[in-house]
Design a protein around this motif. Sequence first.
Motif, PDB file in Angstrom:
ATOM      1  N   ALA A 147       0.736  -1.225   0.123  1.00  0.00           N
ATOM      2  CA  ALA A 147       0.108   0.027  -0.003  1.00  0.00           C
ATOM      3  C   ALA A 147       0.745   1.227   0.237  1.00  0.00           C
ATOM      4  N   PHE A 148       2.068   0.990   0.550  1.00  0.00           N
ATOM      5  CA  PHE A 148       2.866   2.589   0.691  1.00  0.00           C
ATOM      6  C   PHE A 148       3.938   2.387  -0.337  1.00  0.00           C
ATOM      7  N   PRO A 174      -5.926   5.482   0.916  1.00  0.00           N
ATOM      8  CA  PRO A 174      -6.735   4.434   1.745  1.00  0.00           C
ATOM      9  C   PRO A 174      -6.786   5.103   3.116  1.00  0.00           C
ATOM     10  N   GLN A 175      -8.299   5.161   3.687  1.00  0.00           N
ATOM     11  CA  GLN A 175      -8.282   5.787   4.929  1.00  0.00           C
ATOM     12  C   GLN A 175      -8.021   7.098   5.243  1.00  0.00           C
ATOM     13  N   LYS A 176      -7.920   7.864   4.180  1.00  0.00           N
ATOM     14  CA  LYS A 176      -7.391   9.140   4.248  1.00  0.00           C
ATOM     15  C   LYS A 176      -6.181   9.581   4.911  1.00  0.00           C
ATOM     16  N   LEU A 177      -5.237   8.495   4.587  1.00  0.00           N
ATOM     17  CA  LEU A 177      -4.081   8.737   5.464  1.00  0.00           C
ATOM     18  C   LEU A 177      -3.100   9.441   5.018  1.00  0.00           C
ATOM     19  N   THR A 206      -4.905  13.349   5.867  1.00  0.00           N
ATOM     20  CA  THR A 206      -4.852  13.748   7.241  1.00  0.00           C
ATOM     21  C   THR A 206      -3.379  14.304   7.647  1.00  0.00           C
ATOM     22  N   LYS A 251      -2.314  19.089   7.489  1.00  0.00           N
ATOM     23  CA  LYS A 251      -1.740  19.902   8.560  1.00  0.00           C
ATOM     24  C   LYS A 251      -0.340  20.477   8.179  1.00  0.00           C
ATOM     25  N   ASN A 310     -10.879  -2.459   8.844  1.00  0.00           N
ATOM     26  CA  ASN A 310     -10.942  -1.199   8.428  1.00  0.00           C
ATOM     27  C   ASN A 310      -9.943  -0.099   8.645  1.00  0.00           C
ATOM     28  N   ASN A 311      -9.206  -0.304   9.915  1.00  0.00           N
ATOM     29  CA  ASN A 311      -8.356   0.652  10.115  1.00  0.00           C
ATOM     30  C   ASN A 311      -6.713   0.108  10.391  1.00  0.00           C
ATOM     31  N   ILE A 341      -4.333  -2.663   6.992  1.00  0.00           N
ATOM     32  CA  ILE A 341      -3.356  -1.966   6.037  1.00  0.00           C
ATOM     33  C   ILE A 341      -1.871  -1.812   6.481  1.00  0.00           C
ATOM     34  N   PHE A 370       6.041  -2.219   9.727  1.00  0.00           N
ATOM     35  CA  PHE A 370       4.975  -1.970  10.745  1.00  0.00           C
ATOM     36  C   PHE A 370       5.174  -3.337  11.471  1.00  0.00           C
ATOM     37  N   TYR A 425      -1.758   6.091  12.513  1.00  0.00           N
ATOM     38  CA  TYR A 425      -1.035   7.304  12.556  1.00  0.00           C
ATOM     39  C   TYR A 425      -1.420   8.273  11.854  1.00  0.00           C
ATOM     40  N   GLY A 426      -1.500   9.537  12.473  1.00  0.00           N
ATOM     41  CA  GLY A 426      -1.922  10.630  11.903  1.00  0.00           C
ATOM     42  C   GLY A 426      -3.536  10.798  12.219  1.00  0.00           C
ATOM     43  N   LEU A 427      -4.020   9.667  12.558  1.00  0.00           N
ATOM     44  CA  LEU A 427      -5.406   9.811  12.751  1.00  0.00           C
ATOM     45  C   LEU A 427      -5.718   9.321  14.318  1.00  0.00           C
TER      46      LEU A 427
END
Lengths: 214, 340
Positions: free
Chosen positions: A152-153, A180-183, A186, A190, B199-200, B203, B220, B251-253
């Motif tokens: 994914a990254f 994905p997930q608005k990573l 977010t 900022k 869902n969180n 990933i 990770f 992270y970030g959330l």
Amino acid sequence: MRSLISHIFAGVMVMAASNAAAAPPSIITQGKGAALACASCHGVDGAGNAQAGFPALAQLPPAYFAKQIADFKAGTRTHPMMTPIAMAMSAEDTESGARHYASQARPKNEASTADPAVIARGKNLAINGAWDRNVPPCFKCHAVDGLGVPPAFPPIAGQHAAYTVSQLQAWKTGARTNDPQKLMKTVAEKLTDDEIHAVADYLATLGTREKGNE
Amino acid sequence: MNKAIGYLFCALALGGMVSGCDKPPSPPKTTEPAPVATAPAPAPVAVAPTQFTPPAESEIPNNEYGDAVLLGKNIFVNTQQYAKGFVGNGMNCANCHLDNGRKADSAPLWAAYVLYPAYRQKTGRIDTIQSRIQGCFLYSMNGKPPALDSKEMTALVTYHYWLAKGAPTGVKLPGQGYLKVPKPAQTPDMARGKNVYENNCAICHGANGEGIQARGEYAFPPLWGKDSFNWGAGMHRVDTAAGFIKVNMPYGLGGTLSDQEAWDVALFMNSHERPQDPRFKGSVAQTRDTHHDENCLYGRSPEELAASIERKAEAGGEAAAGQTKPAPEQLEGYSPAISH
């Protein structure tokens, strides 16, 4: 004897496979209909183009590459040039293009002309983040070397600064939303514009890596 | 080998539904007079009104002391490389202590440093910061603690000390430990937790909690399984994990998951198998009864845990009304830090 034959056979197959890998697939070099040859903007080696802001694609994880093409097709990621190209790409084109670029060495950029103080600021953000604002370091998700964590990254080390800036701004403004997930949103929202430029300048100074990693 | 057997046993005997936690500190034996029921509740240890800020990394001095600070930081951030012989899993210290041990509500080192020496129920003795760090290696790193006079321990303590520059000693600073997330409206639930995870979390941590490696290193960390923290680590407690997750993940959330989601996913994470508690001596039930309270799934099903959380909440409500005993963390010399 059977073992010898099978060894020879295996050797021939390996040679055939490596020859096939050596020749870039036609989608890269020739394109297909509305799909311009990938190489015309991204290079056969996936180095992209710093001045034009065409992104380096070398070592993109195949799954990440495929997701971007699928998102262009679906309209969840848009770009005036890439959208029509992606629409014309078949599943096979996507797969062969992804495989080709994943196997290329990460490009080595020209020495940066950016202010060293700006690069140092970008480096600090990439390595340490700004946790007091809930901004994680780039390298927390894109790996300590910035070369990405498949699937994914994507790699960000060695990416052209103009492209990194454009994407961070796109996430910040909401023009790009397929993270994905608005990573990424977010993080980007900022960051100040100065920080976006600093981190992009720093990342562009990185990225000389041997072939072989996805 | 023992570890492997213990791990296997744990997984087999408990069908992967084991997790663990440590006994809560019971009211300490103390020579100080116990507060009487009619007296007002003892004041909590003074809490500094403002957030403590550790020195900036650029302030590390360029001398022998600074070298030790830097080595400590390197060990902390890349434990796999710099303290290789002492680590038995795929973790780095900074996986649970974010921002290289600086981040509030992520068990920051500057807050821990000023609370030791302290009596800890977990060890039944006065722990120094050094012996406390040894506990991290034994449990969270599933490894072999560095000796008190080792180069690694000296560097780690020096890094702690430097981060705590200017902090008052013996004071529970804001941001110490992990956030205590209030009990959610609904009893934590495995199915909901699995959904939150997918869902969180998946990933980065993988579909099966295995973490993700890139170029031979964990990019990770694994959340369960053989390369994760063991059943003696503080993070195996559902309440502790919920506190970490609520504030810091993804992270970030941080802060975007609800309290309910944080509890649900903490339950789910800590329902899986992981390396055996090093205090295990052959009986899961005995290890549970001796070392694990009701905040974990060591030798306990999720249903049993849910029931005990309910009971505790009811009991907690009554105790709050009575106020006859101070919470252990309100007493000087008792570590308010979560058990590790």
